[in-house]
Design an enzyme around this catalytic site. Structure first.
Site, PDB file in Angstrom:
ATOM      1  N   THR A   5       0.871  -1.162   0.000  1.00  0.00           N
ATOM      2  CA  THR A   5       0.000   0.000   0.000  1.00  0.00           C
ATOM      3  C   THR A   5       0.912   1.217   0.000  1.00  0.00           C
ATOM      4  O   THR A   5       1.970   1.208   0.644  1.00  0.00           O
ATOM      5  CB  THR A   5      -0.939   0.047   1.222  1.00  0.00           C
ATOM      6  OG1 THR A   5      -0.151   0.128   2.423  1.00  0.00           O
ATOM      7  CG2 THR A   5      -1.826  -1.188   1.290  1.00  0.00           C
ATOM      8  N   HIS A   6       0.536   2.246  -0.741  1.00  0.00           N
ATOM      9  CA  HIS A   6       1.373   3.444  -0.884  1.00  0.00           C
ATOM     10  C   HIS A   6       2.768   3.099  -1.420  1.00  0.00           C
ATOM     11  O   HIS A   6       3.739   3.812  -1.158  1.00  0.00           O
ATOM     12  CB  HIS A   6       1.498   4.197   0.446  1.00  0.00           C
ATOM     13  CG  HIS A   6       0.192   4.465   1.120  1.00  0.00           C
ATOM     14  ND1 HIS A   6      -0.634   5.509   0.770  1.00  0.00           N
ATOM     15  CD2 HIS A   6      -0.456   3.804   2.121  1.00  0.00           C
ATOM     16  CE1 HIS A   6      -1.734   5.491   1.518  1.00  0.00           C
ATOM     17  NE2 HIS A   6      -1.645   4.463   2.342  1.00  0.00           N
ATOM     18  N   SER A 127      19.294  -1.311 -24.632  1.00  0.00           N
ATOM     19  CA  SER A 127      19.549   0.126 -24.724  1.00  0.00           C
ATOM     20  C   SER A 127      20.406   0.413 -25.944  1.00  0.00           C
ATOM     21  O   SER A 127      21.196  -0.424 -26.388  1.00  0.00           O
ATOM     22  CB  SER A 127      20.256   0.611 -23.458  1.00  0.00           C
ATOM     23  OG  SER A 127      20.814   1.895 -23.643  1.00  0.00           O
ATOM     24  N   LYS A 133      21.339  -3.237 -20.230  1.00  0.00           N
ATOM     25  CA  LYS A 133      19.926  -2.947 -20.038  1.00  0.00           C
ATOM     26  C   LYS A 133      19.025  -3.980 -20.703  1.00  0.00           C
ATOM     27  O   LYS A 133      19.298  -4.467 -21.788  1.00  0.00           O
ATOM     28  CB  LYS A 133      19.580  -1.562 -20.596  1.00  0.00           C
ATOM     29  CG  LYS A 133      20.246  -0.391 -19.897  1.00  0.00           C
ATOM     30  CD  LYS A 133      19.727  -0.229 -18.481  1.00  0.00           C
ATOM     31  CE  LYS A 133      18.287   0.213 -18.416  1.00  0.00           C
ATOM     32  NZ  LYS A 133      18.044   1.531 -19.030  1.00  0.00           N
ATOM     33  N   ASN A 135      15.017  -3.611 -21.069  1.00  0.00           N
ATOM     34  CA  ASN A 135      13.887  -2.750 -20.755  1.00  0.00           C
ATOM     35  C   ASN A 135      12.556  -3.428 -21.073  1.00  0.00           C
ATOM     36  O   ASN A 135      12.434  -4.119 -22.086  1.00  0.00           O
ATOM     37  CB  ASN A 135      13.979  -1.448 -21.548  1.00  0.00           C
ATOM     38  CG  ASN A 135      15.241  -0.673 -21.229  1.00  0.00           C
ATOM     39  OD1 ASN A 135      15.674  -0.619 -20.083  1.00  0.00           O
ATOM     40  ND2 ASN A 135      15.842  -0.078 -22.240  1.00  0.00           N
ATOM     41  N   GLU A 140       5.708  -0.814 -21.220  1.00  0.00           N
ATOM     42  CA  GLU A 140       5.706   0.649 -21.268  1.00  0.00           C
ATOM     43  C   GLU A 140       4.800   1.157 -22.382  1.00  0.00           C
ATOM     44  O   GLU A 140       4.089   2.163 -22.212  1.00  0.00           O
ATOM     45  CB  GLU A 140       7.132   1.162 -21.461  1.00  0.00           C
ATOM     46  CG  GLU A 140       8.032   0.926 -20.265  1.00  0.00           C
ATOM     47  CD  GLU A 140       9.472   1.369 -20.511  1.00  0.00           C
ATOM     48  OE1 GLU A 140       9.733   1.968 -21.584  1.00  0.00           O
ATOM     49  OE2 GLU A 140      10.323   1.108 -19.652  1.00  0.00           O
ATOM     50  N   TYR A 167     -29.898  15.537 -35.809  1.00  0.00           N
ATOM     51  CA  TYR A 167     -28.590  15.283 -36.408  1.00  0.00           C
ATOM     52  C   TYR A 167     -27.795  16.570 -36.537  1.00  0.00           C
ATOM     53  O   TYR A 167     -28.327  17.640 -36.843  1.00  0.00           O
ATOM     54  CB  TYR A 167     -28.719  14.625 -37.774  1.00  0.00           C
ATOM     55  CG  TYR A 167     -27.361  14.326 -38.390  1.00  0.00           C
ATOM     56  CD1 TYR A 167     -26.593  13.262 -37.924  1.00  0.00           C
ATOM     57  CD2 TYR A 167     -26.832  15.149 -39.390  1.00  0.00           C
ATOM     58  CE1 TYR A 167     -25.335  13.014 -38.445  1.00  0.00           C
ATOM     59  CE2 TYR A 167     -25.574  14.893 -39.925  1.00  0.00           C
ATOM     60  CZ  TYR A 167     -24.827  13.832 -39.448  1.00  0.00           C
ATOM     61  OH  TYR A 167     -23.576  13.591 -39.953  1.00  0.00           O
ATOM     62  N   GLN A 172     -20.077  13.246 -37.148  1.00  0.00           N
ATOM     63  CA  GLN A 172     -19.138  12.538 -38.014  1.00  0.00           C
ATOM     64  C   GLN A 172     -17.801  12.282 -37.320  1.00  0.00           C
ATOM     65  O   GLN A 172     -17.041  11.410 -37.747  1.00  0.00           O
ATOM     66  CB  GLN A 172     -18.902  13.343 -39.302  1.00  0.00           C
ATOM     67  CG  GLN A 172     -20.098  13.382 -40.229  1.00  0.00           C
ATOM     68  CD  GLN A 172     -19.771  14.028 -41.570  1.00  0.00           C
ATOM     69  OE1 GLN A 172     -18.705  14.598 -41.752  1.00  0.00           O
ATOM     70  NE2 GLN A 172     -20.702  13.923 -42.505  1.00  0.00           N
ATOM     71  N   LYS A 175     -16.461   8.475 -35.790  1.00  0.00           N
ATOM     72  CA  LYS A 175     -15.762   7.353 -36.442  1.00  0.00           C
ATOM     73  C   LYS A 175     -14.294   7.306 -36.049  1.00  0.00           C
ATOM     74  O   LYS A 175     -13.795   6.286 -35.562  1.00  0.00           O
ATOM     75  CB  LYS A 175     -15.878   7.459 -37.970  1.00  0.00           C
ATOM     76  CG  LYS A 175     -17.255   7.774 -38.508  1.00  0.00           C
ATOM     77  CD  LYS A 175     -18.301   6.747 -38.153  1.00  0.00           C
ATOM     78  CE  LYS A 175     -19.625   7.053 -38.853  1.00  0.00           C
ATOM     79  NZ  LYS A 175     -20.213   8.358 -38.496  1.00  0.00           N
TER      80      LYS A 175
END
Length: 308
Positions: A5-6, A127, A133, A135, A140, A167, A172, A175
């Site tokens: 929590t937190h 990377s 690295k 990633n 993401e 209308y 329009q 869409k």
């Protein structure tokens, strides 16, 4: 593993229990999408400009022929509203919020600070300059795509908010907005399942993290409550106990019994069983809790509800 929590370690849970939280979120997403489908499964054909027609057409027949459940009963409503687009975009936005939160956890879990899980190479990238690295780029990207879907929902709501019946050309714009909500969501779902199915879990790192942070402190307080101490007092006493452990570089599992008994004579040898992490997990037998029996029940509920 520690539950949070937190973003602070809080109480011990199992990895299965934590993942099931997302499973239930996604099961509600399925319900919302099904409901959106039901609400849009009515044909507007035959409403004409908005007032209907002088010809004695059979709107029910055309609706059935086109695969709809029926025809929209009011011709003005059939022409003037796009709430079915708004509802679908809303359901997709909530779904993407869940995928984004899940992605954030995966990003955290794959970092060296956690190392709870590792994504397969095909769902990770290196990377351009740092050779060490790995990633979590797919997670993401899912997290980032959520913003696009939210934008489509806001577009639709803003488009609708000031339109008089019936209308208007503004409609329009529906869409592009709804397709911009559907397409990224479909792409994210297409990669998310294989990303999870190929993910490697490191339970030893989860257990190691669980041993730190005093996530069994609540269980120590509950131990005292079961021996007759009011929870308010047990809470305060356990807080002081944790402070002593920190000062002595100890944990609740390693603190000598003599130290425990300087705080309360209620502590006996059975305190070590009570604060054992496996005991803490197994003892949470309430409905929806993290005990193995409860987790299995939750899995069955999903299988019976979503997969049936």
């Amino acid at each position: 593993m520690p539950g949070y929590t937190h973003l602070q370690r809080a109480q011990p849970v199992t990895f299965g229990h934590w993942i099931l939280a997302y499973a239930f979120m996604l099961s509600r997403d399925i319900s919302r999408l099904n409901n959106a489908q039901d609400n849009m499964n009515l044909s507007p054909l035959g409403a004409c400009a908005f007032a209907g027609t002088t010809y004695a057409i059979d709107r029910g027949m055309t609706a059935k022929s086109l695969g709809f459940a029926g025809a929209l009963p009011n011709s003005v409503d059939a022409v003037a509203d796009r709430d079915f687009c708004v509802e679908l975009a809303s359901a997709l936005s909530i779904l993407m919020a869940h995928l984004s939160r899940f992605s954030e956890e995966i990003i955290l879990w794959t970092s060296w600070e956690f190392r709870f899980v590792e994504l397969a190479d095909e769902f990770s990238t290196g990377s351009s300059i740092m050779p060490q690295k790995k990633n979590s780029d797919l997670a993401e990207l899912v997290r980032g795509k959520a913003g696009r879907v939210y934008g489509s929902l806001v577009t639709l709501l803003t488009m609708m908010k000031g339109l008089p019946l019936a209308y208007n050309k503004d409609l329009q714009e529906d869409k592009e907005a709804i397709f911009n909500a559907i397409d990224p969501t479909k792409m994210c779902l297409a990669v998310f399942a294989p990303m999870l199915s190929t993910m490697t879990v490191h339970p030893e790192n989860m257990r190691k993290a669980g041993a730190e942070g005093f996530i069994n402190a609540t269980d120590a307080a509950d131990y005292l409550v079961k021996k007759g101490l009011p929870f308010r007092s047990a809470y305060q006493l356990t807080g002081r106990l944790v402070a002593r452990c920190i000062a002595a570089n100890q944990t609740l599992e390693t603190l000598p019994l003599g130290e425990y008994q300087t705080f309360s004579e209620l502590f006996t040898d059975d305190i070590y069983e009570a604060v054992n992490l496996e005991t803490c997990v197994k003892s949470r037998v309430s409905e929806g809790g993290t005990s193995p029996e409860s987790v299995l029940k939750q899995i069955r509920l999903l299988e019976e509800g979503v997969l049936a």
